[in-house]
Design a protein around this motif. Structure first.
Motif, PDB file in Angstrom:
ATOM      1  N   PHE A 387     -48.460  47.107  67.698  1.00  0.00           N
ATOM      2  CA  PHE A 387     -47.296  47.214  67.593  1.00  0.00           C
ATOM      3  C   PHE A 387     -46.608  47.618  68.918  1.00  0.00           C
ATOM      4  O   PHE A 387     -46.247  48.617  69.281  1.00  0.00           O
ATOM      5  CB  PHE A 387     -46.516  47.784  66.607  1.00  0.00           C
ATOM      6  N   ASN A 388     -46.574  46.411  69.672  1.00  0.00           N
ATOM      7  CA  ASN A 388     -46.270  46.641  71.305  1.00  0.00           C
ATOM      8  C   ASN A 388     -44.928  47.510  71.761  1.00  0.00           C
ATOM      9  O   ASN A 388     -44.726  48.143  72.686  1.00  0.00           O
ATOM     10  CB  ASN A 388     -46.460  45.525  71.992  1.00  0.00           C
ATOM     11  N   SER A 389     -43.864  46.925  71.013  1.00  0.00           N
ATOM     12  CA  SER A 389     -42.595  47.593  71.276  1.00  0.00           C
ATOM     13  C   SER A 389     -42.312  49.209  70.853  1.00  0.00           C
ATOM     14  O   SER A 389     -41.404  49.654  71.198  1.00  0.00           O
ATOM     15  CB  SER A 389     -41.568  46.773  70.504  1.00  0.00           C
ATOM     16  N   SER A 390     -43.334  49.756  70.186  1.00  0.00           N
ATOM     17  CA  SER A 390     -43.630  50.988  69.846  1.00  0.00           C
ATOM     18  C   SER A 390     -42.456  51.144  68.650  1.00  0.00           C
ATOM     19  O   SER A 390     -41.644  50.216  68.187  1.00  0.00           O
ATOM     20  CB  SER A 390     -43.063  52.041  70.942  1.00  0.00           C
ATOM     21  N   ILE A 391     -42.576  52.124  67.667  1.00  0.00           N
ATOM     22  CA  ILE A 391     -41.945  52.105  66.622  1.00  0.00           C
ATOM     23  C   ILE A 391     -40.470  52.635  66.838  1.00  0.00           C
ATOM     24  O   ILE A 391     -39.439  52.013  66.230  1.00  0.00           O
ATOM     25  CB  ILE A 391     -42.311  53.342  65.711  1.00  0.00           C
ATOM     26  N   GLU A 392     -40.220  53.453  67.983  1.00  0.00           N
ATOM     27  CA  GLU A 392     -39.023  53.725  68.332  1.00  0.00           C
ATOM     28  C   GLU A 392     -38.088  52.488  69.022  1.00  0.00           C
ATOM     29  O   GLU A 392     -37.058  52.407  68.881  1.00  0.00           O
ATOM     30  CB  GLU A 392     -39.101  54.927  69.515  1.00  0.00           C
ATOM     31  N   GLY A 393     -38.922  51.647  69.503  1.00  0.00           N
ATOM     32  CA  GLY A 393     -38.423  50.370  70.240  1.00  0.00           C
ATOM     33  C   GLY A 393     -37.699  49.590  69.368  1.00  0.00           C
ATOM     34  O   GLY A 393     -36.906  48.938  69.868  1.00  0.00           O
ATOM     35  N   VAL A 394     -37.912  49.654  68.015  1.00  0.00           N
ATOM     36  CA  VAL A 394     -37.230  48.519  67.136  1.00  0.00           C
ATOM     37  C   VAL A 394     -35.758  48.888  66.898  1.00  0.00           C
ATOM     38  O   VAL A 394     -34.790  48.076  66.893  1.00  0.00           O
ATOM     39  CB  VAL A 394     -37.748  48.862  65.891  1.00  0.00           C
ATOM     40  N   GLU A 395     -35.301  50.107  67.520  1.00  0.00           N
ATOM     41  CA  GLU A 395     -33.721  50.601  67.503  1.00  0.00           C
ATOM     42  C   GLU A 395     -33.186  49.901  68.862  1.00  0.00           C
ATOM     43  O   GLU A 395     -32.032  49.608  68.541  1.00  0.00           O
ATOM     44  CB  GLU A 395     -33.741  52.150  67.621  1.00  0.00           C
ATOM     45  N   GLU A 396     -34.044  49.403  69.667  1.00  0.00           N
ATOM     46  CA  GLU A 396     -33.466  48.721  71.065  1.00  0.00           C
ATOM     47  C   GLU A 396     -33.309  47.199  70.752  1.00  0.00           C
ATOM     48  O   GLU A 396     -32.482  46.484  71.388  1.00  0.00           O
ATOM     49  CB  GLU A 396     -34.248  49.199  72.106  1.00  0.00           C
ATOM     50  N   ALA A 397     -34.056  46.539  69.539  1.00  0.00           N
ATOM     51  CA  ALA A 397     -33.921  45.294  69.534  1.00  0.00           C
ATOM     52  C   ALA A 397     -32.615  44.672  69.297  1.00  0.00           C
ATOM     53  O   ALA A 397     -31.847  45.385  68.453  1.00  0.00           O
ATOM     54  CB  ALA A 397     -34.945  44.838  68.417  1.00  0.00           C
ATOM     55  N   ASP A 398     -32.313  43.312  69.791  1.00  0.00           N
ATOM     56  CA  ASP A 398     -30.987  43.014  69.057  1.00  0.00           C
ATOM     57  C   ASP A 398     -31.230  41.647  68.434  1.00  0.00           C
ATOM     58  O   ASP A 398     -30.506  40.939  68.142  1.00  0.00           O
ATOM     59  CB  ASP A 398     -30.242  42.324  70.412  1.00  0.00           C
ATOM     60  N   ALA A 399     -32.565  41.228  68.191  1.00  0.00           N
ATOM     61  CA  ALA A 399     -32.926  39.962  67.488  1.00  0.00           C
ATOM     62  C   ALA A 399     -34.312  40.165  67.121  1.00  0.00           C
ATOM     63  O   ALA A 399     -35.210  40.527  67.936  1.00  0.00           O
ATOM     64  CB  ALA A 399     -32.861  38.645  68.156  1.00  0.00           C
ATOM     65  N   VAL A 400     -34.438  40.074  65.730  1.00  0.00           N
ATOM     66  CA  VAL A 400     -35.969  40.322  65.225  1.00  0.00           C
ATOM     67  C   VAL A 400     -36.216  39.263  64.248  1.00  0.00           C
ATOM     68  O   VAL A 400     -35.532  38.862  63.260  1.00  0.00           O
ATOM     69  CB  VAL A 400     -36.008  41.683  64.367  1.00  0.00           C
ATOM     70  N   LEU A 401     -37.704  38.801  64.546  1.00  0.00           N
ATOM     71  CA  LEU A 401     -38.217  37.758  63.486  1.00  0.00           C
ATOM     72  C   LEU A 401     -39.360  38.342  62.927  1.00  0.00           C
ATOM     73  O   LEU A 401     -40.157  38.918  63.649  1.00  0.00           O
ATOM     74  CB  LEU A 401     -38.557  36.419  64.363  1.00  0.00           C
ATOM     75  N   PHE A 402     -39.288  38.232  61.606  1.00  0.00           N
ATOM     76  CA  PHE A 402     -40.397  38.729  60.745  1.00  0.00           C
ATOM     77  C   PHE A 402     -41.205  37.329  60.409  1.00  0.00           C
ATOM     78  O   PHE A 402     -40.720  36.495  59.969  1.00  0.00           O
ATOM     79  CB  PHE A 402     -40.129  39.364  59.555  1.00  0.00           C
ATOM     80  N   VAL A 403     -42.365  37.643  60.396  1.00  0.00           N
ATOM     81  CA  VAL A 403     -43.347  36.421  60.176  1.00  0.00           C
ATOM     82  C   VAL A 403     -44.516  37.066  59.252  1.00  0.00           C
ATOM     83  O   VAL A 403     -45.352  37.630  59.400  1.00  0.00           O
ATOM     84  CB  VAL A 403     -43.929  35.811  61.490  1.00  0.00           C
ATOM     85  N   GLY A 404     -44.438  36.422  57.740  1.00  0.00           N
ATOM     86  CA  GLY A 404     -45.307  36.729  57.044  1.00  0.00           C
ATOM     87  C   GLY A 404     -45.768  38.312  56.681  1.00  0.00           C
ATOM     88  O   GLY A 404     -46.892  38.773  56.595  1.00  0.00           O
ATOM     89  N   THR A 405     -44.671  38.957  56.773  1.00  0.00           N
ATOM     90  CA  THR A 405     -44.731  40.531  56.539  1.00  0.00           C
ATOM     91  C   THR A 405     -43.295  40.872  55.630  1.00  0.00           C
ATOM     92  O   THR A 405     -42.322  40.323  55.593  1.00  0.00           O
ATOM     93  CB  THR A 405     -44.813  41.305  57.674  1.00  0.00           C
ATOM     94  N   ASN A 406     -43.836  42.180  54.921  1.00  0.00           N
ATOM     95  CA  ASN A 406     -42.565  42.735  54.275  1.00  0.00           C
ATOM     96  C   ASN A 406     -42.555  44.122  54.652  1.00  0.00           C
ATOM     97  O   ASN A 406     -43.272  44.929  53.972  1.00  0.00           O
ATOM     98  CB  ASN A 406     -42.568  42.531  52.865  1.00  0.00           C
ATOM     99  N   PRO A 407     -41.862  44.361  55.672  1.00  0.00           N
ATOM    100  CA  PRO A 407     -41.999  45.873  56.094  1.00  0.00           C
ATOM    101  C   PRO A 407     -41.601  46.901  55.057  1.00  0.00           C
ATOM    102  O   PRO A 407     -42.061  47.956  55.368  1.00  0.00           O
ATOM    103  CB  PRO A 407     -41.155  45.822  57.346  1.00  0.00           C
ATOM    104  N   ARG A 408     -40.761  46.527  54.190  1.00  0.00           N
ATOM    105  CA  ARG A 408     -40.413  47.407  53.238  1.00  0.00           C
ATOM    106  C   ARG A 408     -41.486  47.989  52.447  1.00  0.00           C
ATOM    107  O   ARG A 408     -41.425  49.107  51.879  1.00  0.00           O
ATOM    108  CB  ARG A 408     -39.209  46.766  52.339  1.00  0.00           C
ATOM    109  N   HIS A 409     -42.546  47.195  52.194  1.00  0.00           N
ATOM    110  CA  HIS A 409     -43.644  47.546  51.382  1.00  0.00           C
ATOM    111  C   HIS A 409     -44.775  48.039  52.562  1.00  0.00           C
ATOM    112  O   HIS A 409     -45.635  48.965  52.040  1.00  0.00           O
ATOM    113  CB  HIS A 409     -44.037  46.508  50.501  1.00  0.00           C
ATOM    114  N   GLU A 410     -45.070  47.465  53.412  1.00  0.00           N
ATOM    115  CA  GLU A 410     -46.100  47.689  54.468  1.00  0.00           C
ATOM    116  C   GLU A 410     -45.826  48.859  55.253  1.00  0.00           C
ATOM    117  O   GLU A 410     -46.805  49.562  55.737  1.00  0.00           O
ATOM    118  CB  GLU A 410     -46.102  46.480  55.174  1.00  0.00           C
TER     119      GLU A 410
END
Length: 727
Positions: A387-410
């Motif tokens: 996860f190259n952006s780091s877990i903290e880095g998701v707060e900086e993203a302004d567009a996110v594409l999920f591919v084959g994942t359900n982060p709510r459960h994973e």
């Protein structure tokens, strides 16, 4: 429908989370103000209570929490502001230039004593039987601001307890209406299941309609509750906090590596609670991480077993290891195979890999749920599976594409982080795969991998959103790498990355893989995968290192199977020899989370029976087999780990891959597939959130939670989103 309406109503009427995030994002200018005469430099727009903390002054509070929106309804944090005629709630009052605040005057003390008197007017006197005793904020504050008698003679108010599922125990008569739980479920968890009804003395907190909580983060309201209104149902009446020994450790129920504290008494784990780590889990943990501990003492393997005439017979370590060593050395190297499970630690995988290499075999693989031995993303470039952006880095993203994942459960805690920019209105989400309830809105682009190609060619509206984003992010599920057509999907993802100029740069790498298993990243770091010379012949000797998801059809009937693990789960039933091992709370072991950060678990309790640590079992086996590994203690083993992959022993640190190497990894992915097989859907990595590994399957609490979830799905069957979210 009711949940969504309640959430929209809450955010629209209060706007608390949005305003709070805008303040934190926009307030960069620092001002000087004074707290009890001490000068404090703090960002403009901060609350007085934050300035006081920066000055080292603790202001009592019940409703305020630094990670939740402002409510300002307990009035315990009253302070005096110079030239202001009335006391102000420090949690809701922003600081101003030159402001002078007093936090400890007779007037303030009298006001706080009055607030405490009102809070205790209806509070039951059941501290001796309350599980919050010893950790209760109300108890602590009443020692300072309470009196020895009350002036109210009315009958105490009584409130009926609510049944909100098998995890959280309610005693609502104790509730002081701080609304922390309500704000958490609305803002952080995003399910909006808790709310308030009535006003004044008739106000109650509940779920409107009697139902279980459906959030994977619901246990955090136990920690948030400042009184004993919400406590842990599995932990109820089992221990007192002063009886427990505290051990700092790491969660292994998912690949996030949440920091936890294991509380034990004697040789039994009594509870698990979160530790604060802003870089990973902040101060939240998932329900599975919190409540799975009862599975640690059920269905345990405590003695070596040898299958004799179809039945397991107890054996000594010497006999069991001698039999394994004999069958290992007499089997041709190209017919020997080892499979590492989801919970395998780095030490045991390095030792087992060295043992198989000493035998002459490179036939290694992880316990892939889709039965694919070689990961399609490869292991040559670390950026391809972390996860190259780091877990903290998701707060900086302004567009996110999920591919084959359900982060709510994973990764439920990561999903809660993704809600932060959503509430601030700074991000747009898109999803390719099965529609699920992620607790935030997204554009559904397609159900098959062909949608990736459409985005790469700009044929979908979301492609423009990704191209226009300053910090775009793609989150690919770890299970995608295990699909039969994983190479083609990886090539399509690489083409998509190439079409987004700001996805991978020297300042930002938004191409992320979200692993779902705690041991997966370390396995790829170690190279626990088959190489090009690995034989395709059916194995005659199979070593299962905690592998419980293995497909029995992959193991020939005439193969000799060794299972090394801590629970009598699926893998043990396939074995000819069972070697009992230690669970994650019983050993000091290394796990690498999905962002590539190495962390260590700590031994909280002893191993049961004759079980031993995993790497020690492999080391003893190598000695008996005449292939002694060159390390006798854990320090020597970790020196070997440093030789294999230096990041394995850089504990607490995350080493980012350079943009040049990341681009090279994407080029490799693009070259390996022809993009022809993109018409298949994505398999779910997590079929049942509460039953994902041998520990959770042995847990009665997880079984009750799974049953409650099934009942909840049945009650909400008319809402398609609720079915897909939980299925």
């Amino acid at each position: 429908m009711l949940r969504a309406a309640a959430q929209r109503s809450f955010l629209a009427s209060k706007g608390l989370a949005r305003r709070r995030m805008h303040v934190s994002a926009a307030a960069h200018k620092e001002i000087e103000m004074f707290v009890d005469g001490k000068p404090v430099m703090i960002e403009e727009g901060s609350a007085i209570i934050q300035a006081a903390e920066k000055a080292g002054v603790t202001i009592p509070r019940f409703c305020y929490h630094e990670r939740l929106g402002i409510a300002g309804n307990c009035r315990m944090c009253l302070v005096e502001i110079e030239k202001s005629p009335k006391l102000a709630a420090s949690c809701a009052m922003p600081v101003g230039p030159g402001m002078r605040v007093l936090t400890d005057t007779p007037k303030i003390k009298q006001a706080r004593e009055g607030v405490m008197e009102f809070l205790l007017a209806n509070h039951p006197l059941d501290c001796p039987i309350c599980d919050q005793g010893g950790e209760c904020d109300l108890q602590d504050q009443s020692m300072r601001y309470g009196t020895d008698r009350g002036r109210f003679h009315e009958n105490k108010r009584a409130v009926e307890d609510k049944d909100i599922g098998p995890l959280v125990k309610t005693t609502m008569t104790r509730c002081i209406h701080c609304t922390r739980c309500v704000r958490f479920m609305n803002e952080v968890a995003g399910t909006g299941e808790l709310g308030t009804t009535g006003r004044g003395n008739d106000m109650q907190i509940g779920t409107y309609v009697s139902r279980s909580l459906g959030s994977e983060l619901s246990g955090n309201i136990i920690d948030l509750c400042p009184v004993g209104a919400l406590t842990s149902k599995p932990y109820a009446f089992t221990a007192r906090p002063w009886e427990l020994r505290n051990t700092e450790s790491v969660d292994v129920m998912d690949a996030l590596g949440s920091n936890i504290r294991v509380d034990s008494r004697g040789e039994e784990v009594m509870r698990i609670i979160p530790r604060t780590n802003d870089a990973i889990n902040e101060e939240w943990i998932s329900d599975k991480a919190r409540f799975v501990y009862d599975g640690l003492k059920r269905q345990r393997l405590t003695t070596p077993l040898i299958r004799v005439d179809g039945r397991f017979e107890p054996a000594t370590w010497q006999d069991a290891l001698a039999l394994v060593a004999e069958r290992l050395t007499e089997t041709a190297p190209d017919r020997v195979r080892a499979i590492a499970g989801d919970l395998a630690d780095a030490e045991s995988m390095v030792a087992l890999k060295d043992l198989l290499n000493a035998v002459g075999s490179e036939n290694l693989s992880v316990d892939a749920h889709n039965n694919t031995r070689t990961p399609a993303f490869g292991v040559d470039v670390r950026a391809n599976y972390t996860f190259n952006s780091s877990i903290e880095g998701v707060e900086e993203a302004d567009a996110v594409l999920f591919v084959g994942t359900n982060p709510r459960h994973e990764a439920p805690v990561l999903n809660a982080r993704l809600r932060k920019p959503y509430l601030a209105g700074t991000v747009q989400f898109g999803l390719i795969g099965n529609q699920v309830d992620l607790t935030y809105d997204y554009a559904h682009i397609g159900t098959t991998a062909a949608a990736i190609e459409e985005l790469a060619q700009g044929k979908h509206a979301f492609a423009e959103v990704l191209r226009a984003a300053e910090r775009p992010m793609v989150i690919v599920g770890g299970a995608v790498s295990e699909m039969d057509n994983g190479a083609d999907v990886a090539a399509a993802l690489a083409r998509l990355a190439k079409s987004l100029p700001r996805l991978v740069t020297s300042e930002w790498n938004g191409m992320n893989t979200l692993q779902y298993a705690a041991g997966r990243t370390a396995a790829y770091d170690i190279g626990f995968v088959p190489n090009a010379q690995s034989s395709a012949e059916p194995p005659k000797f199979v070593y299962l290192l905690g592998a419980d998801e293995v497909n029995p059809a992959e193991i020939p009937e005439d193969a000799f199977v060794v299972y090394q693990g801590h629970h009598g789960d699926a893998g043990a039933h396939l074995a000819d020899v069972v070697l009992p091992a230690a669970a994650y709370t019983e050993k000091a072991a290394t796990y690498v989370n999905t962002e590539g950060r190495a962390q260590q678990t700590r031994q909280a309790v002893g191993v049961p029976g004759a079980a031993r640590e995993d790497w020690k079992i492999v080391r003893a086996l190598s000695e008996i087999a005449g292939l002694a590994l060159p390390y006798d203690d854990v320090n020597a083993l970790r020196a070997r780990m440093a030789d294999v992959c230096p990041t394995l022993v850089q504990y607490g640190e995350r080493e980012a891959t350079s943009a040049e190497i990341a681009q090279l990894g994407l080029a490799q992915l693009q070259a390996q597939g022809n993009g022809q097989r993109l018409d298949t859907g994505f398999a779910r990595a997590v079929a049942n959130y509460y039953m994902t590994d041998s520990i959770s399957r042995a847990s009665r609490t997880m079984a009750r939670s799974s049953a409650a979830l099934s009942k909840l799905i049945g009650c909400e069957s008319e809402d398609p989103s609720s079915i897909s979210a939980s299925s």
